[in-house]
Design a protein around this motif. Structure first.
Motif, PDB file in Angstrom:
ATOM      1  N   LEU A 171      -8.478  -5.573  -2.240  1.00 34.00           N
ATOM      2  CA  LEU A 171      -9.241  -6.730  -1.755  1.00 34.00           C
ATOM      3  C   LEU A 171      -9.591  -6.696  -0.236  1.00 34.00           C
ATOM      4  N   GLY A 172      -9.376  -5.537   0.273  1.00 36.71           N
ATOM      5  CA  GLY A 172      -9.493  -5.316   1.809  1.00 36.71           C
ATOM      6  C   GLY A 172      -8.324  -5.700   2.655  1.00 36.71           C
ATOM      7  N   ASP A 173      -8.657  -6.372   3.775  1.00 35.52           N
ATOM      8  CA  ASP A 173      -7.466  -6.493   4.885  1.00 35.52           C
ATOM      9  C   ASP A 173      -7.143  -8.146   4.784  1.00 35.52           C
ATOM     10  N   ILE A 196      -0.511  -7.671  -4.401  1.00 37.41           N
ATOM     11  CA  ILE A 196      -1.488  -6.617  -5.039  1.00 37.41           C
ATOM     12  C   ILE A 196      -0.518  -5.179  -4.441  1.00 37.41           C
ATOM     13  N   ALA A 197      -0.422  -4.193  -5.609  1.00 38.01           N
ATOM     14  CA  ALA A 197       0.566  -3.133  -5.206  1.00 38.01           C
ATOM     15  C   ALA A 197      -0.340  -1.868  -5.628  1.00 38.01           C
ATOM     16  N   ALA A 198      -0.103  -0.895  -4.843  1.00 37.74           N
ATOM     17  CA  ALA A 198      -0.510   0.530  -5.338  1.00 37.74           C
ATOM     18  C   ALA A 198       0.487   1.277  -6.004  1.00 37.74           C
ATOM     19  N   PRO A 199       0.273   2.306  -6.751  1.00 41.10           N
ATOM     20  CA  PRO A 199       1.527   3.046  -7.675  1.00 41.10           C
ATOM     21  C   PRO A 199       2.115   3.725  -6.413  1.00 41.10           C
ATOM     22  N   LEU A 205      -4.191   4.298  -3.904  1.00 41.12           N
ATOM     23  CA  LEU A 205      -4.733   4.419  -2.343  1.00 41.12           C
ATOM     24  C   LEU A 205      -5.785   5.386  -2.218  1.00 41.12           C
ATOM     25  N   ASN A 206      -6.779   4.913  -1.222  1.00 34.70           N
ATOM     26  CA  ASN A 206      -8.012   5.835  -1.018  1.00 34.70           C
ATOM     27  C   ASN A 206      -7.237   6.793   0.294  1.00 34.70           C
ATOM     28  N   GLU A 207      -8.574   7.444   0.911  1.00 31.51           N
ATOM     29  CA  GLU A 207      -7.944   8.470   1.915  1.00 31.51           C
ATOM     30  C   GLU A 207      -7.461   7.990   3.139  1.00 31.51           C
ATOM     31  N   LYS A 208      -7.719   6.648   3.331  1.00 34.07           N
ATOM     32  CA  LYS A 208      -7.413   5.780   4.570  1.00 34.07           C
ATOM     33  C   LYS A 208      -6.008   4.865   4.214  1.00 34.07           C
ATOM     34  N   ASN A 209      -5.482   4.951   3.062  1.00 33.65           N
ATOM     35  CA  ASN A 209      -4.341   4.523   2.737  1.00 33.65           C
ATOM     36  C   ASN A 209      -4.623   2.837   2.434  1.00 33.65           C
ATOM     37  N   TYR A 210      -5.782   2.598   2.027  1.00 30.83           N
ATOM     38  CA  TYR A 210      -5.924   1.146   1.496  1.00 30.83           C
ATOM     39  C   TYR A 210      -6.152   1.161   0.123  1.00 30.83           C
ATOM     40  N   ILE A 211      -5.838   0.027  -0.294  1.00 27.77           N
ATOM     41  CA  ILE A 211      -5.450  -0.155  -2.171  1.00 27.77           C
ATOM     42  C   ILE A 211      -6.853  -0.501  -2.627  1.00 27.77           C
ATOM     43  N   ALA A 246       0.757  -1.124  -0.178  1.00 28.38           N
ATOM     44  CA  ALA A 246      -0.155   0.011   0.066  1.00 28.38           C
ATOM     45  C   ALA A 246       0.908   1.386   0.038  1.00 28.38           C
ATOM     46  N   THR A 247       1.396   1.801   1.111  1.00 24.47           N
ATOM     47  CA  THR A 247       2.304   2.946   1.277  1.00 24.47           C
ATOM     48  C   THR A 247       3.400   2.594   1.074  1.00 24.47           C
TER      49      THR A 247
END
Length: 217
Positions: A205-207, A167-170, A195-201, A140-141
């Motif tokens: 897929l969730g946690d 799974i990766a976020a840019p 990433l969203n505002e809570k730093n989730y991808i 994520a981050t």
């Protein structure tokens, strides 16, 4: 840092990636763990293609066969707890590898979206001159991976580091490129949007830890 994307061509990998994302399937925690393990096996096979090999001769019941085997000493290091199913997949293929374990989690000291990375447990083998495979399903981050990497090299000098994520976020990829040395390898099964505002991808897929082992306090 050399980046390897391994889901760009259609294969059974994409089948398993779809299942771990599907809300109608992922609530079966045993199936979720098994699919992450299967993804780990596929990624282990792809990663094995870039490892160093040596020539050997094998005695068979009928003669001698020349072949090759992995030359480097491997150490598998999952980030607890979410990395355990991925670790199982790699261990199925690299059964001769040593194993290290490090826990890392987000800590929200102010009870808001800001967080720091806590490393509370570690069992690290001798990494000197060995090839380390750092395993975490979600990038994520990137802060957890960098924190664990820094812990691993604090008192050791590995020959090579391969970071493996499902799974990766840019944003996480960019963070690793800025904070890890150029000789690291990053293996990504799927690159997502953001990433969203809570730093989730997203879509993510969730946690992964909760889906594999149940929710935590």
């Amino acid at each position: 840092m050399k980046i390897h994307y391994i889901s760009e061509n259609n294969s059974v990998l994409n089948h398993f990636l779809g299942q771990i994302r599907n809300v109608n399937i992922q609530n079966d925690s045993m199936r979720f763990r098994k699919n992450i393990e299967r993804i780990g096996e596929i990624m282990a096979y792809e990663l094995s293609k870039v490892l160093p090999y040596k020539n050997v001769e094998i005695q068979t019941p009928l003669g001698i066969k020349k072949t090759t085997e992995i030359e480097t000493d491997l150490v598998l290091c999952p980030i607890l707890r979410a990395g355990l199913p991925l670790h199982n997949g790699f261990l199925n293929y690299f059964d001769h590898a040593e194993n290290s374990f490090v826990s890392a989690c987000r800590h929200h000291p102010n009870n808001n979206d800001e967080f720091e990375i806590l490393i509370e447990y570690q069992a690290i083998s001798n990494l000197n001159n060995k090839t380390v495979l750092l395993l975490d399903p979600m990038l994520a981050t990137g802060q957890s991976i960098v924190a664990v990497y820094e812990k691993l090299v604090q008192n050791a000098t590995p020959k090579e580091i391969h970071i493996v994520v499902v799974i990766a976020a840019p944003e996480g990829v960019s963070y690793l490129e800025k904070n890890l040395p150029e000789n690291c390898h990053l293996w990504i099964a799927a690159l997502d949007e953001k990433l969203n505002e809570k730093n989730y991808i997203v879509p993510g897929l969730g946690d992964a830890g909760d889906l594999a082992y149940g929710s935590k306090l």
